[in-house]
Write a protein that holds these residues in place. Structure first.
Motif, mmCIF file in Angstrom:
data_model
loop_
_atom_site.group_PDB
_atom_site.id
_atom_site.type_symbol
_atom_site.label_atom_id
_atom_site.label_comp_id
_atom_site.label_asym_id
_atom_site.label_seq_id
_atom_site.Cartn_x
_atom_site.Cartn_y
_atom_site.Cartn_z
ATOM 1 N N TYR A 197 0.913 -1.167 -0.088
ATOM 2 C CA TYR A 197 0.083 -0.079 0.053
ATOM 3 C C TYR A 197 0.982 1.232 0.046
ATOM 4 C CZ TYR A 197 -4.493 -2.268 0.174
ATOM 5 O OH TYR A 197 -5.785 -2.932 -0.051
ATOM 6 N N PHE A 198 1.884 0.976 0.553
ATOM 7 C CA PHE A 198 2.801 2.416 0.625
ATOM 8 C C PHE A 198 3.338 2.506 -0.582
ATOM 9 C CE2 PHE A 198 7.263 4.440 0.738
ATOM 10 C CZ PHE A 198 6.823 5.488 1.549
ATOM 11 N N ILE A 199 3.754 1.583 -1.765
ATOM 12 C CA ILE A 199 4.264 1.636 -2.830
ATOM 13 C C ILE A 199 3.374 2.205 -3.815
ATOM 14 C CG2 ILE A 199 5.157 0.389 -4.901
ATOM 15 C CD1 ILE A 199 6.458 -1.731 -2.748
ATOM 16 N N ILE A 200 1.766 1.568 -3.778
ATOM 17 C CA ILE A 200 0.803 1.936 -4.462
ATOM 18 C C ILE A 200 0.590 3.754 -4.268
ATOM 19 C CG2 ILE A 200 -1.436 1.817 -4.959
ATOM 20 C CD1 ILE A 200 -1.060 -1.195 -4.483
ATOM 21 N N MET A 201 0.494 4.047 -2.835
ATOM 22 C CA MET A 201 0.049 5.383 -2.566
ATOM 23 C C MET A 201 1.100 6.341 -3.122
ATOM 24 S SD MET A 201 0.161 7.106 1.100
ATOM 25 C CE MET A 201 2.035 7.135 1.145
ATOM 26 N N VAL A 202 2.386 5.948 -3.144
ATOM 27 C CA VAL A 202 3.420 7.040 -3.451
ATOM 28 C C VAL A 202 3.539 6.907 -4.868
ATOM 29 C CG1 VAL A 202 5.931 7.158 -3.712
ATOM 30 C CG2 VAL A 202 5.091 6.395 -1.487
ATOM 31 N N LEU A 203 3.173 5.801 -5.620
ATOM 32 C CA LEU A 203 3.220 5.868 -7.258
ATOM 33 C C LEU A 203 1.938 6.708 -7.641
ATOM 34 C CD1 LEU A 203 4.621 4.588 -9.657
ATOM 35 C CD2 LEU A 203 3.239 2.461 -9.369
#
Length: 796
Positions: A174-180
């Motif tokens: 979720y951190f990766i998706i949010m940042v992207l």
């Protein structure tokens, strides 16, 4: 290329009456009845200096009117015959619409858009639809993946026994998706500064406005809502406020004043007609605007680092992250790299197709200029534009050099036009050669000159506007307007109150010519081996030099050793900078690796001792350079004996100034060291700024003390500039008045001021030494003493 002229035979076609022929000529070429009758006379010149294709077109055209004409080479043409159509006589420069309408011979030929142009437009439209679909689909896919993964996680999380794996499975994806997602959405909410324009009023040039009105009417294109001026060698057409302006046909025409000053009315009208060709490209301009906007999105995501990149880089350097945090940050960085690569490919594809469309638009717009002023004019105008571009570069170089003297050209467009007029034959040949060798590349927005010339030459358009008076007559008070636009240009460059810096063009150009001569003398004097170092201009302790040539030979002999010694000296200075930076890091309680700074220890006490040792070695190395410096002193003294009394006095003043400035050398070295350390500290991560603040404050105190010391010493040093009583006044004209306390400025402004002090001192030292070099070089040349670049001389 053979130039031809079209001449009247005075013979009518059998089925035409004289009245009918005269009527046809009057109607087509807007001539008076008297001038039309002159064309029926034998050997009356209809058009001069045209190519074969264009001449053939005129023959056919006049044959339709009922008049037989012939083509001859120019060498056979009698100079006394008047060229009636090409240059109708004007009692004065046209200003009204009616006057310009009389200069237009015939109707502007409207053409259908060619297949290549339609194809490029359709292709760009398709790409402009595909690209944003990919962009938006990626964002929606990320939202969908996050929801799908959430459902999947909710169903299976209980089956995972390890708490660590549960945390890993929830946080990292979720951190990766949010940042992207935030990374991709950012361009949609970016705001870009709106450029400012210098708008021209009708009262400034009613003739220009009337010409534009007549051209727009004849060519059936929208009238520009706004006419703006700048100092570039360019003209452009664009929307007033964006896409909606294109739909409403609210267009802006921007004209570079060098075009008006450097072209005749026919050349200038051809360029305007080209821009009006863009005005007619309504669908293409809309498509181009959309595709360029999309290209900008892709460019931002593919290449431009933003706050998210900086934030992730900062987080990744922290050593106290839990492994979950480290994996999350690393995963986000790698995902962004992949996304950047994809958008880089999309950008390159989109950009390549956009440039193809742009070239097609340029070819189409070129045809408008050709139809308005004739195909034979295009190559000539292209050459003149190249001359103006080179001239503009020359004017810019003068401004760059003169800015060190706090001066700027008062009239940029006029300087550009004057330099273009002075283009040498050698430069003209170079321009023609460059045009012939130019090639159109796939990423070029404009076709190469030779491709455009070939395209237009094949058209053989006769043109309907053929007057050739200077375009500058279209504007009242052209010089005042040029100066106003020049001021506007300087303001947009960030120069405050530019008027106080502006100097009359001729004075600045003369000054630049003088400096160019000084620079040449300077390089000759030192054989191009001088470096930005203060010389110890004093006598040799055991001087045995008795002759000028003996001194020159000794300099030649020692020059290789001097170069080697100076390289060592430079390396020592750089190592002191590295060691001083390491000391600053240690003083801020930061960890360093000694090998990275080429030092022996990370103990601050031992490092201070090492810096002291390095400084002593540097001073010893500096003394080895003194012998070479002192040889140059004796060379100057030998030259004194060869100069006139007036030049002798001038040399004495300059030499004393340089000797006095030598006292500043150690202060300058110290200031440059502080500036280097500060800039490195300033580039530390934001989280470290509080930690390094005490070190920066101490460094600021030392820098401020050295800066005041330099100013105080400079008060006792004269310079050869009547505007300043001493060197200190010159320094303050560059750096501003130095504050007495560090709280007066922001910390970075202290170091910016210190850097300006160093540059101002070096600047004065360089140019005063250049004056000495010019005097000495002249004396040596006059007395046939070979420069250093020549082999050793023998004494007679």
């Amino acid at each position: 290329m053979i130039q031809l002229s079209v001449i009247s035979t005075g013979i009518l076609e059998s089925e035409f009456e004289e009245k009918k022929v005269i009527h046809n000529i009057i109607t087509t070429f807007k001539l008076s009845a008297e001038d039309a009758k002159k064309l029926l006379l034998k050997d009356a010149v209809i058009r001069k200096n045209v190519n074969r294709g264009f001449a053939d077109k005129l023959v056919k055209q006049f044959s339709k009117f009922g008049l037989k004409v012939k083509i001859i080479e120019n060498k056979s043409t009698e100079k006394k015959i008047e060229n009636i159509i090409l240059q109708p006589k004007l009692s004065n420069t046209p200003e009204t619409k009616e006057a310009f309408e009389k200069l237009i011979n015939g109707e502007f030929v409207q053409e259908k858009v060619n297949t290549n142009y339609r194809y490029s437009l359709l292709l760009a439209l398709l790409v402009s639809l595909v690209a944003p679909i990919v962009y938006l689909s990626t964002i929606f896919a990320l939202f969908y993946i996050s929801v799908f993964y959430g459902h999947l996680l909710a169903e299976n999380i209980e089956n995972v026994s390890s708490i660590f794996l549960k945390i890993l499975a929830v946080i990292v994806p979720y951190f990766i998706i949010m940042v992207l997602i935030l990374f991709l959405l950012r361009p949609l909410f970016s705001r870009y500064p709106t450029p400012k324009y210098f708008e021209m009023k009708r009262a400034d040039g009613p003739a220009l406005f009337n010409l534009i009105d007549v051209m727009c009417e004849k060519m059936s294109v929208p009238f520009p809502e706004q006419i703006c001026l700048d100092t570039s060698v360019n003209a452009s057409a664009g929307a007033m406020y964006g896409y909606l302006s294109l739909r409403k046909k609210q267009l802006r025409l921007t004209i570079g004043l060098p075009l008006i000053l450097g072209l005749n009315i026919r050349e200038f009208s051809g360029i305007l007609a080209h821009e009006f060709g863009h005005f007619s490209q309504s669908s293409a301009m809309k498509t181009y605007y959309i595709v360029n906007t999309i290209n900008n999105w892709f460019f931002q995501r593919a290449y431009v680092q933003d706050t998210w990149d900086e934030r992730l880089n900062t987080w990744s350097k922290k050593a106290d992250w839990h492994i979950v945090g480290t994996l999350s940050i690393y995963g986000a960085q790698q995902t962004i790299k992949v996304a950047r690569y994809i958008f880089m490919l999309l950008y390159k594809l989109n950009h390549r197709l956009t440039q193809y469309m742009s070239r097609a638009m340029e070819y189409d717009a070129d045809s408008y200029g050709s139809r308005f002023v004739g195909s034979d004019q295009f190559e000539k105008t292209s050459i003149t534009l190249r001359k103006l571009h080179y001239a503009a570069d020359q004017a810019d170089q003068i401004n760059i050099a003169s800015w060190n003297d706090d001066s700027l050209l008062a009239n940029l467009p006029l300087a550009t036009a004057k330099f273009a007029e002075q283009t040498s034959e050698e430069m003209l040949e170079r321009i023609k050669r460059e045009m012939q060798e130019s090639k159109t590349l796939s990423m070029d927005s404009h076709p190469a000159d030779n491709d455009r010339i070939s395209h237009i030459t094949q058209r053989n358009d006769p043109g309907i506007f053929v007057s050739e008076f200077p375009a500058k007559k279209l504007i009242n008070h052209i010089n005042q307007l040029c100066e106003a636009v020049t001021i506007d240009t300087y303001v947009r460059m960030g120069i405050r109150n530019p008027r106080k810096h502006m100097v009359a063009n001729h004075r600045l150009i003369d000054r630049d010519d003088h400096k160019e001569t000084l620079q040449l003398s300077y390089h000759t004097f030192f054989n191009r081996d001088y470096n930005n170092r203060f010389l110890n201009l004093s006598p040799l302790p055991d001087n045995k030099l008795t002759h000028h040539i003996q001194c020159m030979n000794e300099i030649r002999r020692l020059q290789p050793q001097f170069i080697e010694d100076f390289d060592t000296f430079t390396q020592q200075l750089q190592q002191i900078n590295y060691a001083s930076l390491a000391k600053a890091y240690l003083a801020s309680h930061m960890y360093i690796e000694p090998k990275e700074f080429n030092i022996k220890s990370d103990n601050i006490r031992e490092l201070e001792y090492e810096i002291g040792t390095l400084t002593s070695e540097m001073r010893m190395q500096q003394k080895q350079l003194f012998a070479f410096d002192q040889l140059f002193y004796h060379r100057i003294i030998f030259n004194k004996a060869l100069l006139s009394e007036e030049k002798n006095q001038q040399l004495d003043i300059l030499l004393k100034n340089l000797q006095d400035m030598y006292i500043l050398e150690s202060i300058i070295i110290s200031l440059q060291q502080h500036i280097y350390v500060f800039n490195c500290l300033l580039n530390c991560d934001d989280e470290l700024h509080e930690q390094i603040a005490p070190t920066i404050n101490r460094l600021t105190d030392i820098t401020l003390t050295d800066s005041h010391k330099a100013i105080n010493e400079a008060k006792n040093i004269n310079i050869v500039d009547e505007k300043f009583e001493n060197l200190a006044e010159f320094i303050e004209s560059w750096s501003g008045v130095l504050p007495t306390q560090k709280q007066t400025y922001q910390l970075d402004e202290h170091f910016d001021t210190a850097e300006k002090i160093c540059k101002a001192i070096h600047y004065q030292y360089y140019w005063q030494f250049a004056e000495i070099a010019a005097l000495c070089s002249h004396a040596e040349r006059f007395n046939k003493i070979s420069p250093l670049s020549f082999p050793t001389q023998t004494m007679d």
